[in-house]
Design a protein around this motif. Structure first.
Motif, PDB file in Angstrom:
ATOM      1  N   PHE A 121       0.816  -1.211   0.000  1.00 47.91           N
ATOM      2  CA  PHE A 121       0.000   0.000   0.000  1.00 47.91           C
ATOM      3  C   PHE A 121       0.853   1.265   0.000  1.00 47.91           C
ATOM      4  N   GLU A 122       0.360   2.274  -0.688  1.00 53.03           N
ATOM      5  CA  GLU A 122       1.083   3.539  -0.798  1.00 53.03           C
ATOM      6  C   GLU A 122       1.118   4.262   0.546  1.00 53.03           C
ATOM      7  N   GLN A 123       0.015   4.178   1.289  1.00 54.47           N
ATOM      8  CA  GLN A 123      -0.063   4.825   2.593  1.00 54.47           C
ATOM      9  C   GLN A 123       0.397   3.854   3.677  1.00 54.47           C
ATOM     10  N   GLU A 124       1.398   4.253   4.427  1.00 55.23           N
ATOM     11  CA  GLU A 124       1.945   3.351   5.439  1.00 55.23           C
ATOM     12  C   GLU A 124       0.921   2.990   6.506  1.00 55.23           C
ATOM     13  N   THR A 125       0.005   3.914   6.797  1.00 58.15           N
ATOM     14  CA  THR A 125      -1.023   3.617   7.806  1.00 58.15           C
ATOM     15  C   THR A 125      -1.889   2.429   7.416  1.00 58.15           C
ATOM     16  N   ASP A 126      -2.007   2.155   6.101  1.00 57.13           N
ATOM     17  CA  ASP A 126      -2.806   1.012   5.665  1.00 57.13           C
ATOM     18  C   ASP A 126      -2.208  -0.308   6.125  1.00 57.13           C
ATOM     19  N   ASN A 127      -0.883  -0.349   6.314  1.00 61.53           N
ATOM     20  CA  ASN A 127      -0.258  -1.561   6.840  1.00 61.53           C
ATOM     21  C   ASN A 127      -0.757  -1.868   8.252  1.00 61.53           C
ATOM     22  N   VAL A 128      -0.845  -0.834   9.064  1.00 64.43           N
ATOM     23  CA  VAL A 128      -1.337  -1.013  10.435  1.00 64.43           C
ATOM     24  C   VAL A 128      -2.809  -1.407  10.415  1.00 64.43           C
ATOM     25  N   VAL A 129      -3.599  -0.763   9.549  1.00 63.93           N
ATOM     26  CA  VAL A 129      -5.021  -1.109   9.421  1.00 63.93           C
ATOM     27  C   VAL A 129      -5.177  -2.583   9.069  1.00 63.93           C
ATOM     28  N   ALA A 130      -4.387  -3.053   8.105  1.00 63.43           N
ATOM     29  CA  ALA A 130      -4.467  -4.455   7.696  1.00 63.43           C
ATOM     30  C   ALA A 130      -4.102  -5.393   8.848  1.00 63.43           C
ATOM     31  N   LEU A 131      -3.069  -5.032   9.606  1.00 68.05           N
ATOM     32  CA  LEU A 131      -2.679  -5.870  10.748  1.00 68.05           C
ATOM     33  C   LEU A 131      -3.744  -5.869  11.840  1.00 68.05           C
ATOM     34  N   ARG A 132      -4.337  -4.722  12.081  1.00 65.43           N
ATOM     35  CA  ARG A 132      -5.408  -4.659  13.079  1.00 65.43           C
ATOM     36  C   ARG A 132      -6.594  -5.527  12.662  1.00 65.43           C
ATOM     37  N   ASN A 133      -6.914  -5.524  11.376  1.00 64.72           N
ATOM     38  CA  ASN A 133      -7.999  -6.370  10.893  1.00 64.72           C
ATOM     39  C   ASN A 133      -7.661  -7.847  11.064  1.00 64.72           C
ATOM     40  N   ALA A 134      -6.410  -8.204  10.777  1.00 62.44           N
ATOM     41  CA  ALA A 134      -5.992  -9.590  10.964  1.00 62.44           C
ATOM     42  C   ALA A 134      -6.063  -9.979  12.436  1.00 62.44           C
ATOM     43  N   ALA A 135      -5.618  -9.083  13.311  1.00 59.98           N
ATOM     44  CA  ALA A 135      -5.676  -9.361  14.751  1.00 59.98           C
ATOM     45  C   ALA A 135      -7.112  -9.509  15.228  1.00 59.98           C
ATOM     46  N   ALA A 136      -8.007  -8.662  14.700  1.00 54.87           N
ATOM     47  CA  ALA A 136      -9.411  -8.719  15.101  1.00 54.87           C
ATOM     48  C   ALA A 136     -10.062 -10.031  14.674  1.00 54.87           C
ATOM     49  N   ALA A 137      -9.540 -10.636  13.602  1.00 49.64           N
ATOM     50  CA  ALA A 137     -10.102 -11.899  13.112  1.00 49.64           C
ATOM     51  C   ALA A 137      -9.610 -13.102  13.903  1.00 49.64           C
ATOM     52  N   LEU A 138      -8.592 -12.909  14.746  1.00 48.74           N
ATOM     53  CA  LEU A 138      -8.055 -14.003  15.550  1.00 48.74           C
ATOM     54  C   LEU A 138      -8.852 -14.179  16.842  1.00 48.74           C
ATOM     55  N   ARG A 139      -8.998 -15.411  17.253  1.00 51.05           N
ATOM     56  CA  ARG A 139      -9.535 -15.659  18.589  1.00 51.05           C
ATOM     57  C   ARG A 139      -8.467 -15.286  19.614  1.00 51.05           C
ATOM     58  N   PRO A 140      -8.834 -15.008  20.865  1.00 53.47           N
ATOM     59  CA  PRO A 140      -7.821 -14.755  21.894  1.00 53.47           C
ATOM     60  C   PRO A 140      -6.852 -15.937  21.994  1.00 53.47           C
ATOM     61  N   GLY A 141      -5.564 -15.640  21.929  1.00 54.51           N
ATOM     62  CA  GLY A 141      -4.552 -16.688  21.942  1.00 54.51           C
ATOM     63  C   GLY A 141      -4.215 -17.229  20.567  1.00 54.51           C
ATOM     64  N   GLY A 142      -4.941 -16.776  19.538  1.00 55.21           N
ATOM     65  CA  GLY A 142      -4.659 -17.217  18.180  1.00 55.21           C
ATOM     66  C   GLY A 142      -3.350 -16.635  17.668  1.00 55.21           C
ATOM     67  N   LYS A 143      -2.856 -17.203  16.557  1.00 54.68           N
ATOM     68  CA  LYS A 143      -1.548 -16.799  16.026  1.00 54.68           C
ATOM     69  C   LYS A 143      -1.668 -16.263  14.601  1.00 54.68           C
TER      70      LYS A 143
END
Length: 247
Positions: A121-143
């Motif tokens: 992504f051109e905007q660096e903040t989009d990297n954090v957004v993508a990671l936050r979305n991935a984290a939100a999709a994980l169950r607690p303790g997920g990897k």
């Protein structure tokens, strides 16, 4: 009237048949061996829910489902998802999806982002957004596992020009570093002998930048492997940075 936003490189290139032609010689046996190693180390429970984030044409998601897991594959490329859906069944599903948007299904035991499918992504903040979305999709303790190039080594060994002849197509590949990105220019004549130009742009992310992203996204770094044999990461010599993160 406001001008239309610029087209992002991956929204056209990944849907091009020439993308798949250029990369068709990728070593799928090596990829399957890598996935097998990952599963032995991470050890998801039988029947665990796995997400292949940026799944491409679904070959790796199919392998994961064959190991007994419930697998969802998502990718931005409509053409890739259309192809992948031929493999779908009760425990293997595919969706067209931009990782910058909240993931449509959850929660997962394991999220995989493999083969440098991050940092586009051109905007660096989009990297954090993508990671936050991935984290939100994980169950607690997920990897979450992110497989990225070792940027330091890649820049040091960057090949400025390369020619690849595949079938009747001659690809001219030019690589350089520009404004924080490793850029690959791809030039060729299509099947009608028309000049074509595409490019790939991957942000040259360091380990330190990744660790900042992980902290912001609420992910804990457990280990870093340096190659597909899962040997320890060596900053000067490892070809990959394979991060294992826990929610």
């Amino acid at each position: 009237m406001p001008s239309a936003p610029p087209t992002e490189w991956f929204s056209t290139w990944f849907d091009s048949p020439y993308y798949h032609r250029l990369y068709r010689e990728r070593n799928h046996e090596e990829a399957r061996a890598f996935l097998g190693q990952l599963l032995r180390h991470v050890r998801p429970r039988p029947g665990a829910r796995l997400l292949d984030l940026a799944c491409g044409k679904g070959r790796h998601a199919l392998y994961l489902s064959e190991q007994g897991y419930d697998v969802t594959g998502v990718d931005l490329s409509a053409e890739s998802i259309r192809y992948a859906r031929q493999f779908a069944h009760e425990h293997l599903h595919f969706y067209e999806h931009d990782m910058r948007e909240p993931l449509p299904t959850g929660s997962f035991d394991l999220v995989l982002n493999l083969f440098t499918s991050f940092g586009y992504f051109e905007q660096e903040t989009d990297n954090v957004v993508a990671l936050r979305n991935a984290a939100a999709a994980l169950r607690p303790g997920g990897k979450l596992i992110i497989d990225f190039m070792n940027t330091r080594l890649t820049l040091r060994e960057l090949v400025a020009h390369e020619t690849k002849q595949i079938d009747h197509t001659t690809f001219q590949l030019y690589r350089h570093f520009q404004n924080g990105f490793i850029v690959k220019e791809i030039r060729f004549r299509d099947d009608e002998q028309q000049e074509q130009y595409f490019e790939e742009r991957v942000r040259a992310l360091s380990r330190e930048q990744f660790e900042e992203y992980f902290q912001i996204a609420g992910l804990r770094l457990m280990t870093i492997w340096g190659d597909y044999q899962l040997r320890p990461f060596e900053p000067e010599s490892s070809p990959r940075m394979i991060f294992v993160l826990k929610k």
